[in-house]
Design an enzyme around this catalytic site. Structure first.
Site, PDB file in Angstrom:
ATOM      1  N   SER A 145      24.439 -62.998 104.726  1.00 33.93           N
ATOM      2  CA  SER A 145      23.570 -63.300 103.600  1.00 33.93           C
ATOM      3  C   SER A 145      23.941 -62.396 102.433  1.00 33.93           C
ATOM      4  O   SER A 145      24.515 -61.318 102.639  1.00 33.93           O
ATOM      5  CB  SER A 145      22.103 -63.053 103.989  1.00 33.93           C
ATOM      6  OG  SER A 145      21.257 -63.092 102.857  1.00 33.93           O
ATOM      7  N   TYR A 158      16.046 -57.373 108.213  1.00 34.98           N
ATOM      8  CA  TYR A 158      16.846 -58.543 107.840  1.00 34.98           C
ATOM      9  C   TYR A 158      18.062 -58.106 107.032  1.00 34.98           C
ATOM     10  O   TYR A 158      19.194 -58.492 107.337  1.00 34.98           O
ATOM     11  CB  TYR A 158      15.996 -59.529 107.035  1.00 34.98           C
ATOM     12  CG  TYR A 158      16.763 -60.770 106.631  1.00 34.98           C
ATOM     13  CD1 TYR A 158      16.965 -61.800 107.539  1.00 34.98           C
ATOM     14  CD2 TYR A 158      17.292 -60.904 105.352  1.00 34.98           C
ATOM     15  CE1 TYR A 158      17.678 -62.943 107.189  1.00 34.98           C
ATOM     16  CE2 TYR A 158      17.999 -62.047 104.982  1.00 34.98           C
ATOM     17  CZ  TYR A 158      18.193 -63.058 105.898  1.00 34.98           C
ATOM     18  OH  TYR A 158      18.910 -64.172 105.553  1.00 34.98           O
TER      19      TYR A 158
END
Length: 265
Positions: A145, A158
């Protein structure tokens, strides 16, 4: 209809929804063997039907990427693989509060442990394969990401888990090239999926899952080690990530709590 991609045997984790489903449908075509995994049998069945309608030979498996032995057995039984995509992942924000220990462990177990459980046996299997027409024994893509480049308090586990797999894949690519295997770190920005439906804050330059799949597969086919998109979101993440940590903390702590968790993908 023939596939516009060269791979004839593809394995994708987290294929029952979102980017994983879009990737599976994008490569599905006559002559393509698709090994797909997911935790939801009903949704995985829908993806199986969709890909089979496109002419692919679909071989679904309901399993959890956190199960190391199950993953090893599944990948070992798949036969020769041209492309493996470690896509399964979870997103969790804190809303500006301290992250609960159970949440942090759950995110790392899937986003990092699940990637290891996919990539390591895939590399082992590919290393034993003969080179294909392109001179490679196989390709492995890891879905990270743009959050890998900017650690924020709203989603610490995350961001950290995505940073770990992004850096690991890129570093591993350097050595695995010698064995005829390529690795790709895929770093999407905001993608419109079930994972991001609950976001209560603006998602700049959000794109659809089909667009994300197309950009991902195009980048892999072009041999790019890092595939980051959209460019402006990537550039912004790099710029903010380069700020001194103290300054980033000051900015973060001035944000409304409800908008502090960048649940990407």
């Amino acid at each position: 209809m023939e596939s516009s991609y060269p791979w004839r045997s593809v394995l994708i984790t987290g294929a029952s929804s979102g980017i994983g489903r879009a990737l599976a449908e994008a490569v599905a075509a006559p002559g393509v063997a698709l090994h797909l995994s997911g935790r939801d049998a009903a949704r995985l069945g829908e993806v199986e039907a969709s890909c089979a309608a496109r002419g692919a030979d679909v071989r679904p498996r309901v399993l959890d990427v956190r199960d190391q032995e199950a993953m090893r057995g599944w990948i070992a039984s798949a036969g020769p693989l041209d492309l493996v995509i470690a896509n399964a992942g979870v997103s969790a924000g804190t809303g500006g509060r301290t992250e609960a220990p159970a949440q942090a462990r759950a995110v790392f177990d899937t986003n990092l442990g699940g990637v290891l459980n996919t990539v390591l046996p895939a590399l082992e299997a590919m290393a034993a394969q003969p080179p294909g027409p392109d001179g490679l024994r196989g390709r492995v893509a890891v879905i990270a990401s743009v959050a890998a480049f900017i650690g924020v308090g709203g989603a610490p586990s995350y961001c950290a888990s995505k940073a770990a797999v992004q850096s690991w894949a890129e570093a591993l690519d350097m050595s695995e090239r010698r064995r005829g295997i390529r690795l790709h770190a895929v770093c999407p920005g905001y993608v419109r999926t079930a994972m991001t439906l609950g976001n209560r804050f603006p998602m700049p330059m959000v794109i659809g899952a089909e667009d994300a799949a197309r950009r991902t597969l195009t980048g892999i086919s072009r041999g790019k080690t890092r595939i980051a998109y959209p460019f402006l979101v990537y550039a912004a993440a790099r710029a903010v990530g380069a700020l001194p940590p103290g300054l980033r903390a000051a900015i973060f702590n001035r944000l409304p709590a409800k908008g502090a968790a960048p649940d990407l993908r």
